[in-house]
Design an enzyme around this catalytic site. Structure first.
Site, mmCIF file in Angstrom:
data_model
loop_
_atom_site.group_PDB
_atom_site.id
_atom_site.type_symbol
_atom_site.label_atom_id
_atom_site.label_comp_id
_atom_site.label_asym_id
_atom_site.label_seq_id
_atom_site.Cartn_x
_atom_site.Cartn_y
_atom_site.Cartn_z
ATOM 1 N N LEU A 39 0.815 -1.205 0.000
ATOM 2 C CA LEU A 39 0.000 0.000 0.000
ATOM 3 C C LEU A 39 0.860 1.272 0.000
ATOM 4 O O LEU A 39 0.515 2.273 -0.633
ATOM 5 C CB LEU A 39 -0.908 0.006 1.245
ATOM 6 N N LYS A 64 15.531 -2.760 -1.766
ATOM 7 C CA LYS A 64 14.115 -2.753 -2.176
ATOM 8 C C LYS A 64 13.654 -1.325 -2.454
ATOM 9 O O LYS A 64 12.877 -1.070 -3.376
ATOM 10 C CB LYS A 64 13.232 -3.360 -1.079
ATOM 11 N N ASP A 87 14.425 1.348 10.339
ATOM 12 C CA ASP A 87 14.008 0.047 10.868
ATOM 13 C C ASP A 87 13.214 0.331 12.139
ATOM 14 O O ASP A 87 13.779 0.785 13.137
ATOM 15 C CB ASP A 87 15.242 -0.814 11.170
ATOM 16 N N SER A 168 -6.396 0.052 10.843
ATOM 17 C CA SER A 168 -7.154 -1.016 10.184
ATOM 18 C C SER A 168 -8.528 -1.118 10.819
ATOM 19 O O SER A 168 -8.701 -0.798 12.001
ATOM 20 C CB SER A 168 -6.401 -2.337 10.372
ATOM 21 N N TYR A 201 -1.912 -8.351 16.486
ATOM 22 C CA TYR A 201 -1.862 -7.384 15.374
ATOM 23 C C TYR A 201 -3.044 -6.415 15.495
ATOM 24 O O TYR A 201 -2.878 -5.200 15.412
ATOM 25 C CB TYR A 201 -1.910 -8.138 14.040
ATOM 26 N N LYS A 205 -3.340 -2.183 16.039
ATOM 27 C CA LYS A 205 -4.074 -1.254 15.163
ATOM 28 C C LYS A 205 -5.028 -0.399 16.004
ATOM 29 O O LYS A 205 -5.328 0.739 15.642
ATOM 30 C CB LYS A 205 -4.803 -2.033 14.064
ATOM 31 N N SER A 236 -1.561 -8.064 -0.314
ATOM 32 C CA SER A 236 -0.205 -7.503 -0.174
ATOM 33 C C SER A 236 0.658 -8.517 0.561
ATOM 34 O O SER A 236 0.153 -9.533 1.040
ATOM 35 C CB SER A 236 -0.228 -6.190 0.621
HETATM 36 N N1 LIG Z 1 -3.046 -5.350 3.480
HETATM 37 C C1 LIG Z 1 -4.114 -5.224 4.260
HETATM 38 O O1 LIG Z 1 -5.125 -5.944 4.107
HETATM 39 C C2 LIG Z 1 -4.138 -4.177 5.339
HETATM 40 C C3 LIG Z 1 -5.341 -3.947 5.995
HETATM 41 C C4 LIG Z 1 -5.389 -2.987 6.997
HETATM 42 C C5 LIG Z 1 -4.240 -2.288 7.331
HETATM 43 N N2 LIG Z 1 -3.079 -2.542 6.689
HETATM 44 C C6 LIG Z 1 -1.892 -1.784 7.086
HETATM 45 O O2 LIG Z 1 -1.311 -1.193 5.953
HETATM 46 C C7 LIG Z 1 0.094 -0.974 6.183
HETATM 47 C C8 LIG Z 1 0.872 -1.454 4.973
HETATM 48 O O3 LIG Z 1 0.680 -2.844 4.859
HETATM 49 P P1 LIG Z 1 0.764 -3.626 3.473
HETATM 50 O O4 LIG Z 1 -0.479 -4.394 3.357
HETATM 51 O O5 LIG Z 1 1.184 -2.729 2.380
HETATM 52 O O6 LIG Z 1 1.932 -4.673 3.834
HETATM 53 P P2 LIG Z 1 3.331 -4.954 3.136
HETATM 54 O O7 LIG Z 1 3.180 -5.101 1.667
HETATM 55 O O8 LIG Z 1 3.911 -6.099 3.905
HETATM 56 O O9 LIG Z 1 4.162 -3.617 3.427
HETATM 57 C C9 LIG Z 1 4.604 -3.323 4.731
HETATM 58 C C10 LIG Z 1 5.769 -2.369 4.642
HETATM 59 O O10 LIG Z 1 6.269 -2.141 5.979
HETATM 60 C C11 LIG Z 1 7.675 -2.405 5.959
HETATM 61 N N3 LIG Z 1 8.172 -2.856 7.269
HETATM 62 C C12 LIG Z 1 7.929 -4.019 7.894
HETATM 63 N N4 LIG Z 1 8.633 -4.083 9.033
HETATM 64 C C13 LIG Z 1 9.350 -2.934 9.120
HETATM 65 C C14 LIG Z 1 10.283 -2.424 10.041
HETATM 66 N N5 LIG Z 1 10.687 -3.119 11.112
HETATM 67 N N6 LIG Z 1 10.801 -1.202 9.829
HETATM 68 C C15 LIG Z 1 10.449 -0.491 8.738
HETATM 69 N N7 LIG Z 1 9.598 -0.935 7.806
HETATM 70 C C16 LIG Z 1 9.058 -2.149 8.001
HETATM 71 C C17 LIG Z 1 7.855 -3.481 4.901
HETATM 72 O O11 LIG Z 1 9.203 -3.584 4.497
HETATM 73 P P3 LIG Z 1 9.725 -4.902 3.725
HETATM 74 O O12 LIG Z 1 9.213 -4.805 2.311
HETATM 75 O O13 LIG Z 1 11.207 -4.797 3.820
HETATM 76 O O14 LIG Z 1 9.155 -6.085 4.442
HETATM 77 C C18 LIG Z 1 6.939 -2.927 3.821
HETATM 78 O O15 LIG Z 1 7.574 -1.877 3.137
HETATM 79 C C19 LIG Z 1 0.409 -1.707 7.480
HETATM 80 O O16 LIG Z 1 0.473 -0.762 8.534
HETATM 81 C C20 LIG Z 1 -0.775 -2.626 7.677
HETATM 82 O O17 LIG Z 1 -1.021 -2.933 9.034
HETATM 83 C C21 LIG Z 1 -3.000 -3.457 5.682
#
Ligand SMILES: NC(=O)c1ccc[n+]([C@@H]2O[C@H](COP(=O)([O-])OP(=O)(O)OC[C@H]3O[C@@H](n4cnc5c(N)ncnc54)[C@H](OP(=O)(O)O)[C@@H]3O)[C@@H](O)[C@H]2O)c1
Length: 286
Positions: A39, A64, A87, A168, A201, A205, A236
């Protein structure tokens, strides 16, 4: 809000819209944590297609981040794309990142999006449970540390900066019993309090929303408009350790681009009623 049937209904009936074509972000600087994937990356793509001058991708893997930068530049070669390390498992790294942000000549928009969904108890580098560390503590600390640059920019430009925390809908689905105890965070660090599946998790949130409410109550909306956003359930890499969540996302999830639309909406729209708000389906909710 917050019931499971309601969640399914919204997943099937709501279609997130991209930003209005007329939105002009020229001259502005935005920052997106977790900007290399999912996202966050989609939000970065969308912001940069509205005339943004500079975007900072906060990433834990520079390699990345550089890949993401290549894609952004291929789409809009005139934009200054910067890849900065962060990080959220390290307070020192978060502080270094914020120090870099303080050196910017302006910071108009910050989307604090980086997050993890760990389904099993993992102790992070700081000693705190991983979901709590990355999603809540890391995000909360960063939000505090970047208030200075955001406020400074607002004073110089005469219009409020924007700060969005990515939460979320799952935050409704948790009873955070630890919050009634003497030391919430110390209790959440104990493996026996971790709960099942997505419990922890989801709790982080909720902490995102509670933190946003508390911090926004201490900031003037004329300096920084701060909100929390529900991006919807999206496909994702968030679901990488959750095979049933991943299959469910393939079945009913929105695309990462649609989730990205929700992030950019929360970070650029709702200027009148968005301060301290929870934004879901691109609308300010109770
Ligand atoms: N996807 C859903 O259904 C959904 C629903 C509700 C809320 N969200 C929220 O949306 C946000 C983005 O999620 P996403 O779905 O896009 O997931 P994603 O594709 O896994 O992206 C998460 C991002 O956070 C980074 N990250 C993870 N651990 C980290 C750390 N220790 N320090 C810095 N960066 C870190 C990841 O880096 P790497 O690429 O290196 O792992 C990646 O860039 C999150 O806050 C998630 O809780 C997602």
């Amino acid at each position: 809000m917050g019931t499971f049937p309601g969640f399914l209904y919204r997943q099937f009936t709501f279609k997130p819209k991209p930003l209005p074509k007329s939105l002009n972000l020229s001259g502005k600087t935005a920052l997106v944590t977790g900007g290399n994937a999912g996202l966050g990356f989609e939000a970065a793509k969308e912001l940069t297609s509205h005339g943004l001058a500079r975007i900072i991708l906060g990433v834990r893997s520079i390699a990345k981040g550089e890949e993401a930068k290549k894609t952004l530049l291929a789409m809009n070669p005139q934009i200054d794309v910067q890849v900065w390390a962060i990080d959220q498992e390290s307070f020192e790294s978060i502080k270094n990142f914020a120090d870099q942000a303080a050196s910017l000549d302006r910071l108009d928009i910050a989307i604090l999006n980086a997050g993890v969904k760990s389904m099993e108890y993992v102790k992070s580098k700081t000693g705190h449970e991983l979901n709590v560390q990355v999603n809540h503590l890391g995000t909360a600390l960063l939000s505090l540390l970047i208030l200075g640059p955001l406020k400074k920019t607002a004073a110089e430009t005469g219009s409020p900066s924007r700060l969005t925390i990515v939460s979320s809908e799952n935050h409704f689905w948790v009873k955070l019993k630890e919050i009634k105890g003497p030391d919430t965070l110390a209790t959440m660090d104990k493996p026996e309090t971790f709960g099942k599946g997505m419990d922890r998790y989801n709790a982080t949130k909720l902490l995102n929303v509670l933190w946003m409410r508390e911090l926004s109550s201490k900031i003037s909306a004329s300096d920084v408009i701060m909100d929390a956003v529900n991006p919807g359930f999206c496909q994702s890499t968030l679901h990488r350790t959750d095979s049933s969540g991943s299959s469910f996302a393939n079945l009913i999830g929105w695309t990462s681009a649609q989730g990205g639309h929700c992030l950019t909406d929360a970070a650029t729209q709702h200027a009148k009623d968005g301060h301290g708000a929870y934004v879901s389906e691109q609308t300010v909710k109770r």
